[in-house]
Scaffold this active site. Structure first.
Site, PDB file in Angstrom:
ATOM      1  CD  GLN A   1      -3.200   0.459   1.709  1.00 28.38           C
ATOM      2  OE1 GLN A   1      -3.304  -0.569   2.461  1.00 28.38           O
ATOM      3  NE2 GLN A   1      -4.313   1.326   2.101  1.00 28.38           N
ATOM      4  CG  ASP A   2       0.952   4.319   2.805  1.00 27.50           C
ATOM      5  OD1 ASP A   2       0.768   3.128   3.551  1.00 27.50           O
ATOM      6  OD2 ASP A   2       0.796   5.349   3.641  1.00 27.50           O
ATOM      7  N   PRO A   3       4.487   3.324   2.192  1.00 28.78           N
ATOM      8  CG  PRO A   3       6.043   4.732   0.984  1.00 28.78           C
ATOM      9  CD  PRO A   3       4.760   4.458   1.206  1.00 28.78           C
TER      10      PRO A   3
ATOM     11  CG  ASN B   1      -3.221   5.238   3.992  1.00 27.07           C
ATOM     12  OD1 ASN B   1      -2.841   4.687   3.150  1.00 27.07           O
ATOM     13  ND2 ASN B   1      -3.985   4.664   4.812  1.00 27.07           N
TER      14      ASN B   1
END
Length: 225
Positions: free
Chosen positions: A64-66, A134
């Site tokens: 998804q995101d880091p 996010n």
């Protein structure tokens, strides 16, 4: 945030860097990096594509995101830098790997060995503000990483896409070429792993597909550091 890609991704993705969405994204990132702590470091943003060329991609593990904690993210989904505690989802990935292959759980979460064998560890968003999951969602990265998936979908040589959880599975609509393979289950997060991630055997499924294609299998064992 210009096209810094040195391998075959460079020409393939060059048009993206000229598009309006990317120019806006680059402006946003310039501001973010100068006013906040942002992960990963600028030079690590495209590491997934640097380590795993277009031609050499065999498998995609979509994240998804880091990670948004200090010294964790280095541009590869699920992976953390050496010396950093293994995050819970990755620990569950290791537990499943242990159950499939009997490998000991390593003392690190550094997955470069996978990336170097053709496992593209791609997040759908490539940057994040420290401590704010996010926080860079909807700023343009999704257009860019969708294009990465579309380019792989256009490839003649089959790719194995591993889609864990609803966020990753939403990208299934981009994978229209029936030559490719999709392996999916719930996410390895502690919140969902017991609802179908454990026992799903993704790693051996990948290697069975690769063996049937006459390709070298992935050595999934991560060494201790």
């Amino acid at each position: 945030m210009e096209n810094v890609l040195k391998n075959d991704w460079g020409p393939l993705l060059a048009p993206e860097f000229e598009k309006e969405y990317y120019r806006k994204l680059a402006g946003f990132l310039k501001e973010e990096y100068s006013t906040h702590v942002v992960y990963p470091k600028k030079e690590d943003i495209f590491n997934a594509l640097e380590y795993t060329s277009y031609e050499n991609t065999k498998v995609v593990i979509l994240g998804q995101d880091p990670y948004h904690g200090p010294n964790q993210a280095h541009g590869l989904s699920f992976s953390v830098q050496p010396g950093i505690k293994t995050p819970p989802s990755l620990l569950n990935m290791y537990k499943e790997l242990r159950d499939e292959y009997g490998y000991d759980i390593p003392n690190n979460g550094y997955l470069v060995k996978w990336a170097e064998q053709g496992v593209l560890l791609l997040n759908t968003v490539l940057t994040v503000r420290q401590g704010e999951a996010n926080s860079h969602k909807g700023k343009g990265w999704e257009h860019f990483t969708d294009r990465v998936i579309e380019l792989l979908n256009e490839r003649e040589k089959p790719v194995i896409f591993i889609l864990w959880g609803r966020h990753a599975q939403a990208k299934k609509k981009l994978i229209t070429n029936t030559k490719h393979h999709i392996i999916e289950s719930v996410h390895p997060s502690p919140l969902s792993a017991r609802r179908g991630f454990f026992g799903s055997k993704p790693y051996s499924k990948v290697n069975t597909i690769l063996a049937n294609m006459g390709e070298r299998e992935i050595d999934w064992e991560i060494p201790n550091l």
